[in-house]
Design a protein around this motif. Structure first.
Motif, PDB file in Angstrom:
ATOM      1  N   ALA A 172      24.015  68.653  47.424  1.00 25.58           N
ATOM      2  CA  ALA A 172      23.871  68.697  48.882  1.00 25.58           C
ATOM      3  C   ALA A 172      24.716  69.829  49.447  1.00 25.58           C
ATOM      4  O   ALA A 172      25.910  69.938  49.144  1.00 25.58           O
ATOM      5  CB  ALA A 172      24.296  67.362  49.495  1.00 25.58           C
ATOM      6  N   VAL A 174      26.060  71.307  52.942  1.00 26.85           N
ATOM      7  CA  VAL A 174      26.265  70.649  54.232  1.00 26.85           C
ATOM      8  C   VAL A 174      26.897  71.599  55.243  1.00 26.85           C
ATOM      9  O   VAL A 174      27.906  72.254  54.946  1.00 26.85           O
ATOM     10  CB  VAL A 174      27.186  69.418  54.070  1.00 26.85           C
ATOM     11  CG1 VAL A 174      27.367  68.708  55.420  1.00 26.85           C
ATOM     12  CG2 VAL A 174      26.624  68.461  53.024  1.00 26.85           C
ATOM     13  N   ARG A 199      19.508  69.734  48.468  1.00 27.41           N
ATOM     14  CA  ARG A 199      19.432  69.238  49.837  1.00 27.41           C
ATOM     15  C   ARG A 199      20.239  70.132  50.771  1.00 27.41           C
ATOM     16  O   ARG A 199      21.276  70.662  50.377  1.00 27.41           O
ATOM     17  CB  ARG A 199      19.994  67.811  49.914  1.00 27.41           C
ATOM     18  CG  ARG A 199      19.477  66.866  48.827  1.00 27.41           C
ATOM     19  CD  ARG A 199      20.270  65.583  48.816  1.00 27.41           C
ATOM     20  NE  ARG A 199      19.925  64.711  47.699  1.00 27.41           N
ATOM     21  CZ  ARG A 199      20.519  63.550  47.445  1.00 27.41           C
ATOM     22  NH1 ARG A 199      21.516  63.124  48.235  1.00 27.41           N
ATOM     23  NH2 ARG A 199      20.161  62.825  46.410  1.00 27.41           N
ATOM     24  N   VAL A 201      21.967  69.833  54.663  1.00 28.24           N
ATOM     25  CA  VAL A 201      22.337  68.755  55.575  1.00 28.24           C
ATOM     26  C   VAL A 201      23.091  69.324  56.763  1.00 28.24           C
ATOM     27  O   VAL A 201      24.026  70.114  56.598  1.00 28.24           O
ATOM     28  CB  VAL A 201      23.237  67.721  54.853  1.00 28.24           C
ATOM     29  CG1 VAL A 201      23.498  66.520  55.759  1.00 28.24           C
ATOM     30  CG2 VAL A 201      22.653  67.301  53.515  1.00 28.24           C
ATOM     31  N   PHE A 219      18.012  67.285  55.670  1.00 31.80           N
ATOM     32  CA  PHE A 219      18.537  66.047  56.246  1.00 31.80           C
ATOM     33  C   PHE A 219      19.363  66.388  57.485  1.00 31.80           C
ATOM     34  O   PHE A 219      20.062  67.403  57.515  1.00 31.80           O
ATOM     35  CB  PHE A 219      19.440  65.314  55.247  1.00 31.80           C
ATOM     36  CG  PHE A 219      18.738  64.789  54.023  1.00 31.80           C
ATOM     37  CD1 PHE A 219      18.299  63.478  53.963  1.00 31.80           C
ATOM     38  CD2 PHE A 219      18.525  65.615  52.935  1.00 31.80           C
ATOM     39  CE1 PHE A 219      17.657  62.996  52.837  1.00 31.80           C
ATOM     40  CE2 PHE A 219      17.886  65.144  51.795  1.00 31.80           C
ATOM     41  CZ  PHE A 219      17.449  63.831  51.742  1.00 31.80           C
ATOM     42  N   HIS A 220      19.295  65.492  58.469  1.00 29.88           N
ATOM     43  CA  HIS A 220      20.092  65.671  59.685  1.00 29.88           C
ATOM     44  C   HIS A 220      21.083  64.521  59.886  1.00 29.88           C
ATOM     45  O   HIS A 220      21.643  64.356  60.972  1.00 29.88           O
ATOM     46  CB  HIS A 220      19.171  65.807  60.898  1.00 29.88           C
ATOM     47  CG  HIS A 220      18.238  66.978  60.785  1.00 29.88           C
ATOM     48  ND1 HIS A 220      18.684  68.281  60.690  1.00 29.88           N
ATOM     49  CD2 HIS A 220      16.884  67.029  60.717  1.00 29.88           C
ATOM     50  CE1 HIS A 220      17.648  69.091  60.586  1.00 29.88           C
ATOM     51  NE2 HIS A 220      16.544  68.363  60.598  1.00 29.88           N
ATOM     52  N   ASP A 221      21.308  63.752  58.836  1.00 30.39           N
ATOM     53  CA  ASP A 221      22.309  62.688  58.835  1.00 30.39           C
ATOM     54  C   ASP A 221      23.186  62.897  57.605  1.00 30.39           C
ATOM     55  O   ASP A 221      22.669  62.984  56.487  1.00 30.39           O
ATOM     56  CB  ASP A 221      21.635  61.314  58.787  1.00 30.39           C
ATOM     57  CG  ASP A 221      22.648  60.183  58.733  1.00 30.39           C
ATOM     58  OD1 ASP A 221      23.055  59.809  57.606  1.00 30.39           O
ATOM     59  OD2 ASP A 221      23.039  59.671  59.797  1.00 30.39           O
ATOM     60  N   LEU A 222      24.497  63.006  57.790  1.00 29.36           N
ATOM     61  CA  LEU A 222      25.384  63.377  56.695  1.00 29.36           C
ATOM     62  C   LEU A 222      25.353  62.366  55.554  1.00 29.36           C
ATOM     63  O   LEU A 222      25.148  62.740  54.388  1.00 29.36           O
ATOM     64  CB  LEU A 222      26.820  63.536  57.205  1.00 29.36           C
ATOM     65  CG  LEU A 222      27.872  63.846  56.127  1.00 29.36           C
ATOM     66  CD1 LEU A 222      27.547  65.155  55.416  1.00 29.36           C
ATOM     67  CD2 LEU A 222      29.267  63.892  56.706  1.00 29.36           C
ATOM     68  N   GLU A 224      23.211  60.055  54.776  1.00 25.04           N
ATOM     69  CA  GLU A 224      21.908  60.015  54.121  1.00 25.04           C
ATOM     70  C   GLU A 224      21.730  61.245  53.226  1.00 25.04           C
ATOM     71  O   GLU A 224      21.223  61.152  52.102  1.00 25.04           O
ATOM     72  CB  GLU A 224      20.791  59.971  55.161  1.00 25.04           C
ATOM     73  CG  GLU A 224      19.393  59.889  54.559  1.00 25.04           C
ATOM     74  CD  GLU A 224      18.300  59.962  55.608  1.00 25.04           C
ATOM     75  OE1 GLU A 224      17.113  59.950  55.217  1.00 25.04           O
ATOM     76  OE2 GLU A 224      18.623  60.036  56.811  1.00 25.04           O
ATOM     77  N   GLY A 225      22.178  62.386  53.707  1.00 33.57           N
ATOM     78  CA  GLY A 225      21.983  63.626  52.967  1.00 33.57           C
ATOM     79  C   GLY A 225      22.804  63.723  51.697  1.00 33.57           C
ATOM     80  O   GLY A 225      22.380  64.373  50.729  1.00 33.57           O
ATOM     81  N   ILE A 226      23.985  63.108  51.665  1.00 34.68           N
ATOM     82  CA  ILE A 226      24.825  63.201  50.471  1.00 34.68           C
ATOM     83  C   ILE A 226      24.751  61.944  49.613  1.00 34.68           C
ATOM     84  O   ILE A 226      25.446  61.853  48.590  1.00 34.68           O
ATOM     85  CB  ILE A 226      26.299  63.485  50.828  1.00 34.68           C
ATOM     86  CG1 ILE A 226      26.943  62.294  51.544  1.00 34.68           C
ATOM     87  CG2 ILE A 226      26.416  64.756  51.662  1.00 34.68           C
ATOM     88  CD1 ILE A 226      28.463  62.454  51.728  1.00 34.68           C
ATOM     89  N   PHE A 257      29.518  65.303  61.377  1.00 32.67           N
ATOM     90  CA  PHE A 257      29.233  65.979  60.110  1.00 32.67           C
ATOM     91  C   PHE A 257      30.480  66.364  59.314  1.00 32.67           C
ATOM     92  O   PHE A 257      30.353  66.979  58.252  1.00 32.67           O
ATOM     93  CB  PHE A 257      28.376  67.235  60.365  1.00 32.67           C
ATOM     94  CG  PHE A 257      26.967  66.913  60.746  1.00 32.67           C
ATOM     95  CD1 PHE A 257      26.029  66.558  59.793  1.00 32.67           C
ATOM     96  CD2 PHE A 257      26.577  66.922  62.079  1.00 32.67           C
ATOM     97  CE1 PHE A 257      24.737  66.236  60.139  1.00 32.67           C
ATOM     98  CE2 PHE A 257      25.276  66.612  62.444  1.00 32.67           C
ATOM     99  CZ  PHE A 257      24.354  66.265  61.469  1.00 32.67           C
TER     100      PHE A 257
END
Length: 320
Positions: A172, A174, A199, A201, A219-222, A224-226, A257
């Motif tokens: 991910a 981020v 991913r 994020v 992904f736009h939710d931390l 969820e993304g990781i 984030f």
């Protein structure tokens, strides 16, 4: 229509410039990483030098500020026994209106063999590579939003060191992906090396959906993304590249984030945390994470010397 040859490669498919990780064959990326492994041990020697670039001149042209990249390139060239010259851009003739290519021509006349170039304009290293004589090599140390290939390579070296095999990893990336040349280089390298789950994020203003075209999941939710990620690469908010208010404030960004110990629990228990630097503590990452047991940020810096040694040794050994 004949295909256009990759300007980074000679007619034999050998690396003569490092401009981008995009369209570099997997064999070359792996060769760089393998070569870097041989140079890691140089750090542990009493005499930290090898003679591979003895008699060669490396010119560092940094038109943007830098600490880690500039210093590690300088160390890497000196450990290869090169003569190293770092141009003071603020006091050079570029401040008097001299063009980039005129600067390069004048330095080439001083018997330059390798130019290491960081520039705010995307494509500047490509322009120089197309302009220089066949025996001169160009290494991109970061150009605009486009690419930062040696950072991408040292990130891959770090991941391979700790995780061994890319074929089953979830990685991910981020943060401020929109402005990040590191993110682009990492995505290219991860896909080339066979990582199945890449991913990106961050907030919608900083992670546009078109990154999906590069093969990354957006992904736009931390958390969820990781979730269940093996590797979490945090990025700095690049305020100097932003035009307009893309975020309410750095404090608001951290609330949503910023990587904290609690949020990191969403990743795998043995996940590693990376960051290309410089770190903005309390903005994209909590100090407890940056200094914690899962962070490998300082290892990245150390590996960067070996990776940059490998890149310069390889390009200098190939003819156009």
């Amino acid at each position: 229509m004949p295909s256009v040859r990759n300007p980074q490669l000679n007619r034999h498919g050998e690396l003569i410039h490092l401009l981008s990780l995009d369209q570099l064959p997997r064999e070359i990326v792996t060769h760089i990483l393998d070569t870097a492994t041989n140079f890691v041990s140089v750090n542990d020697r009493e005499v930290k030098k090898v003679p591979l670039l003895r008699g060669k001149s490396v010119f560092n042209l940094f038109f943007e500020n830098s600490t880690r990249t500039r210093t590690t390139f300088d160390i890497a060239a000196k450990r290869l026994s090169a003569d190293v010259f770092t141009l003071d851009i603020g006091r050079s003739s570029t401040s008097k209106g001299e063009t980039l290519l005129d600067t390069v021509d004048n330095l080439s006349a001083m018997a330059a063999d390798i130019f290491v170039v960081r520039h705010s304009q995307s494509g500047a290293p490509y322009l120089i590579a197309q302009h220089v004589a066949p025996h001169v090599h160009v290494v991109n140390a970061g150009d605009g939003r486009h690419s930062h290939p040696t950072q991408g390579l040292l990130d891959m070296y770090t991941i391979r060191h700790y995780k061994k095999d890319f074929s089953s990893l979830a990685v991910a990336i981020v943060g401020d992906v929109l402005h990040s040349r590191v993110a682009r280089s990492d995505i290219h390298a991860l896909k080339v090396l066979g990582c199945p789950d890449v991913r990106v994020v961050g907030p919608r203003t900083l992670v546009p959906g078109d990154f999906a075209a590069m093969g990354a999941r957006v992904f736009h939710d931390l958390e969820e993304g990781i979730r269940d990620a093996d590797v979490v690469i945090m990025l700095r908010l690049q305020n100097e590249r932003m035009s307009g208010a893309l975020l309410p404030s750095s404090q608001e960004y951290f609330k949503t984030f910023g990587l904290t110990p609690q949020r990191l629990r969403a990743a795998r228990p043995d996940a590693i945390v990376m960051h290309p630097g410089p770190i903005n503590r309390g903005v994209e990452i909590d100090s407890a994470v940056a200094d914690g047991p899962q962070a490998v940020i300082l290892s990245q810096v150390g590996f960067g010397i070996a990776v940059r040694m490998a890149v310069m040794a390889i390009v200098a050994g190939n003819e156009a």
